[in-house]
Design an enzyme around this catalytic site. Structure first.
Site, PDB file in Angstrom:
ATOM      1  CG  ASP A  64       1.962   6.717  -2.304  1.00 44.62           C
ATOM      2  OD1 ASP A  64       2.593   6.444  -1.296  1.00 44.62           O
ATOM      3  OD2 ASP A  64       0.600   6.302  -2.543  1.00 44.62           O
ATOM      4  CD1 TRP A  65       8.332   3.570  -2.046  1.00 46.25           C
ATOM      5  CD2 TRP A  65       8.317   4.024   0.134  1.00 46.25           C
ATOM      6  NE1 TRP A  65       9.592   2.936  -1.474  1.00 46.25           N
ATOM      7  CE2 TRP A  65       9.655   3.239  -0.207  1.00 46.25           C
ATOM      8  CE3 TRP A  65       8.139   4.288   1.386  1.00 46.25           C
ATOM      9  CZ2 TRP A  65      10.607   3.167   0.626  1.00 46.25           C
ATOM     10  CZ3 TRP A  65       8.907   4.009   2.353  1.00 46.25           C
ATOM     11  CH2 TRP A  65      10.305   3.371   2.015  1.00 46.25           C
TER      12      TRP A  65
END
Length: 772
Positions: A303-304
């Site tokens: 994820d980011w």
């Protein structure tokens, strides 16, 4: 068909492991297939590409950048954007995200294909969560339809529209199970139940990926967030997760396993730590379970920035160590933390990472690119004429209207206030959300235009034979409402109350549209108060004093605690955030042109103090009082244990009656089935649909089991006054669970079966499982 596009020392022909790799122009439209995309063929092609790659180029495939400059504008000369641009030209980028539009995607793909040494095409990812431009209901709302075919169709619409603008990978579906309405991202999932969640995960993945990944109408799906994200402590986003192995295996993991079984091509790991280990660096989750036990052959994206976030977790001392932990644990692609591109090469030289780990990750990424058809036509998603003809098609709007109507749940309807008469009445419509054309789009609709939803006011105006009068009453949100920023709620300005009260006094019926703004749920939007935000409860009570004929239409992205409304308001409609066609869908249900059939995918609490609350709880040693007024049992002293509205609950304008539950046998063993039948009758003059739900309880087991678990359901349509016999089959697989022996198995013993229209209104019977 061209095997794959190559640039090496300008224009040279290269033959590797008997696979011909042709240098070619960028015009692929007239090429014919000469080689199939069978798995064994793809593996040979993947190996051929891998053998040509330098270590830098391999690491580059594991690097994903966010869009970083106006592609049709001047090339960046300095700063982070310039560095990203240079890496792109060197072939050190495997994927981009948040780049959209056929023209923009083409420009970037052209650099990757025609200006890098190997010409490996890019993946373009985007958060197409419940539609791109044409927005479907939020996923939690779609889950309330319990209509698997409609949910798959919704994902098909989203995929076709997204693909038309150059996107070939969506970061959806979110398959996290959550029992906590405080967590804002419940809007993005399928609710609290692992069986329903698994069925919906399968439907969405089939919708996104289709049966042919090389089609221009399909995109890669991504099962997220692996794993445990929905169990964040206190419902606070990104917070710690600490659960037992039994909860992990029996509740959290089933929708992820179903995603693998249906062929999902990518996974995304989660921000949270799980039992002390951040998911991004969790070897047990990613290598042991996903890649080894489940044999997942796609790739995992972080994820980011979550690789570097292991530093803040206290699990890695710096970005270099975070990169080492993540790759060794099985994270294949780095989304926007730069850890891999900055550190993997030196980690290999230092012997802290083996190159075989890099090769495994790159092969997974290349395999997906081959399966998507990008090596054969990297510009397949770059047709501006097709984009213009596809985005916003009439059929898309018809499709999202259909699923929006199916997502609405009728929670209460005393005195048959609904459906509304179509003529001869004066109707007061009250609430800022009733005229809002942006809030109904909900959260996670970053490709859509503001002011593009049909409002409830617009939808109700289509019914012209009633007198409709509108008043705002009070604002819900004030100031800017943007995805990146906190949404400020009106807590003080009640200046519109008087106008609302005035029109309510003069009306035959009042329709009040209240709830959350569309950007009060979603990522980073946890709440501790699950009531109506701002001044809306005061407005509701003020209007009730002058006119009790109120239909309350709820717009929200999570279960709400509204005990006063349930006690006092005669009709309540759960209408969520329904997307582009929101107002038309709500109006059709209000006026009876569509008979609601939705059922709740999450339990609604009476008080936030009950949260987490869910139907498949376990009994304690003291589940009930042992004598009148005793305090020594599991309860609250200021609230009941029971929910406001139970999981699976939902009414209809029809009236359904359940009777005559029968089992054809009372004992079942391996490879046998029990046939269970129940009689369902429509005791009304209105045709309607009912979701018939089957639950099972394992009475005694090696680890304690829930009081009931959803195991099957059927959508049944009955004509007016029609009766049908509904049949289910119970088999050994339906009884399996992750046992005290640390494995999935079915244990012999006594069971109960329940069938009804919700988790708390069922008929029941008993049977045994005997292992032979």
């Amino acid at each position: 068909m061209i095997y794959f596009i190559m640039k090496f020392k300008q224009l040279q022909y290269i033959i590797i492991t008997s696979v011909i790799l042709l240098v070619t122009s960028c015009n692929f439209s007239n090429q014919k297939k000469t080689v199939s995309n069978k798995p064994d063929n793809i593996e040979a092609r993947v190996d051929s590409v891998l053998q040509l790659m330098t270590l830098d180029e391999k690491i580059g495939q594991m690097n994903q950048y966010n869009g970083f400059w106006e592609i049709t504008g001047p090339v960046p000369k300095e700063g982070q954007a310039a560095k990203k641009y240079e890496n792109l030209k060197k072939g050190l980028v495997g994927s981009m995200l948040n780049v959209k539009g056929a023209k923009e995607v083409y420009a970037l793909q052209k650099i990757a294909v025609e200006e890098t040494r190997l010409g490996i095409p890019l993946l373009f990812g985007f958060d197409v969560i419940h539609g791109y431009k044409t927005i479907s209901p939020i996923p939690l709302a779609e889950a309330a339809s319990w209509d698997i075919e409609a949910i798959q169709k919704s994902a098909e619409i989203a995929a076709e529209e997204a693909a038309a603008v150059g996107i070939n990978w969506t970061f959806a579906p979110m398959v996290d199970i959550s029992r906590d309405a405080r967590w804002g991202r419940v809007m993005e999932g399928a609710g609290e139940d692992p069986y329903l969640g698994s069925k919906i995960a399968e439907a969405r993945i089939k919708g996104f990926q289709g049966t042919d990944l090389t089609s221009k109408k399909t995109v890669l799906a991504c099962a997220k967030h692996f794993a445990g994200y929905g169990f964040a402590e206190s419902g606070r986003d990104y917070n710690t997760v600490d659960v037992s192995e039994a909860t992990l295996q029996n509740i959290i993991l089933p929708p992820f396993k179903a995603s693998v079984d249906v062929g999902v091509k990518t996974f995304m790991n989660s921000f949270n730590e799980l039992n002390g280990v951040p998911a991004t660096g969790n070897n047990y989750l990613q290598r042991e379970i996903l890649k080894k036990e489940w044999q997942f052959d796609g790739f995992i994206v972080s994820d980011w920035g979550s690789i570097n976030e292991m530093i803040a977790h206290g699990y890695a001392k710096d970005s270099k160590e975070a990169a080492k932990i993540a790759i060794n644990a099985g994270s294949d692609m780095d989304m926007e933390s730069y850890a891999y591109i900055d550190h993997l090469k030196i980690l290999i030289k230092e012997g802290k990472v083996e190159e075989k780990q890099i090769d495994d990750a790159v092969k997974r990424i290349l395999r997906v690119k081959f399966e998507l058809g990008l090596f054969d036509d990297p510009y397949k998603y770059c047709d501006e004429v097709y984009e213009k003809a596809t985005v916003g098609k009439k059929e898309f709007h018809e499709g999202v209207l259909d699923i929006a109507k199916k997502s609405i749940v009728l929670l209460k309807n005393e005195n048959k206030l609904l459906p509304l008469p179509k003529s001869g009445k004066k109707i007061a419509l009250i609430g800022a959300l009733a005229s809002d054309k942006t809030s109904p789009l909900g959260s996670w609709r970053i490709g859509a235009d503001d002011e593009s939803a049909i409002s409830v006011l617009e939808g109700m105006k289509q019914y012209k034979d009633n007198q409709l009068v509108y008043a705002k009453g009070t604002d819900v949100a004030i100031g800017r409402t943007q995805f990146m920023w906190e949404t400020k709620i009106n807590e003080t300005d009640s200046s519109g109350f008087n106008e609302a009260i005035t029109i309510a006094k003069q009306a035959d019926i009042v329709v009040m549209v209240l709830g959350e703004h569309g950007l009060q749920s979603g990522e980073g939007r946890s709440r501790t108060d699950l009531g109506l935000p701002g001044l809306q409860q005061q407005l509701l009570e003020a209007v009730y004093k002058v006119n009790k004929n109120i239909v309350l239409v709820l717009n929200n992205g999570r279960p709400l605690a509204i005990p006063w409304a349930k006690e006092n308001i005669p009709s309540i409609l759960e209408a969520w955030h329904l997307g582009t066609q929101s107002g038309n869908a709500i109006a059709e249900v209000l006026y009876g042109d569509y008979n609601p059939s939705g059922k709740l995918p999450m339990t609604f609490p009476k008080s936030v103090g009950q949260v987490p609350i869910y139907y498949n709880y376990k009994n304690t040693g003291r589940p009930t009082m042992n004598e009148p007024e005793s305090v020594f049992w599991s309860h609250y002293i200021d609230e009941e244990n029971t929910p406001l509205f139970a999981f699976g609950f939902g009414l209809s304008y029809s009236k359904f009656q359940y009777s005559n539950l029968k089992l054809d046998k009372t004992s079942v063993s391996n490879n046998e089935k029990i046939k269970v039948t129940i009689t369902l009758k429509n005791n009304s003059d209105i045709k309607g649909k009912e979701v018939v739900q089957l639950y099972i309880r394992d009475l005694v087991a090696s680890v304690t089991r829930p009081v009931k678990e959803l195991k099957d359901f059927k959508m049944v349509e009955l004509a007016a006054n029609e009766t049908k016999e509904i049949t289910f089959l119970i088999d050994e697989k339906m009884l399996a669970f992750y046992s005290g022996n640390s494995k999935w198995e079915t244990e012999p013993g006594d069971f109960k079966v329940f069938i009804g229209g919700s988790s708390d209104k069922t008929l029941e019977s008993n049977f045994k499982f005997v292992k032979k």
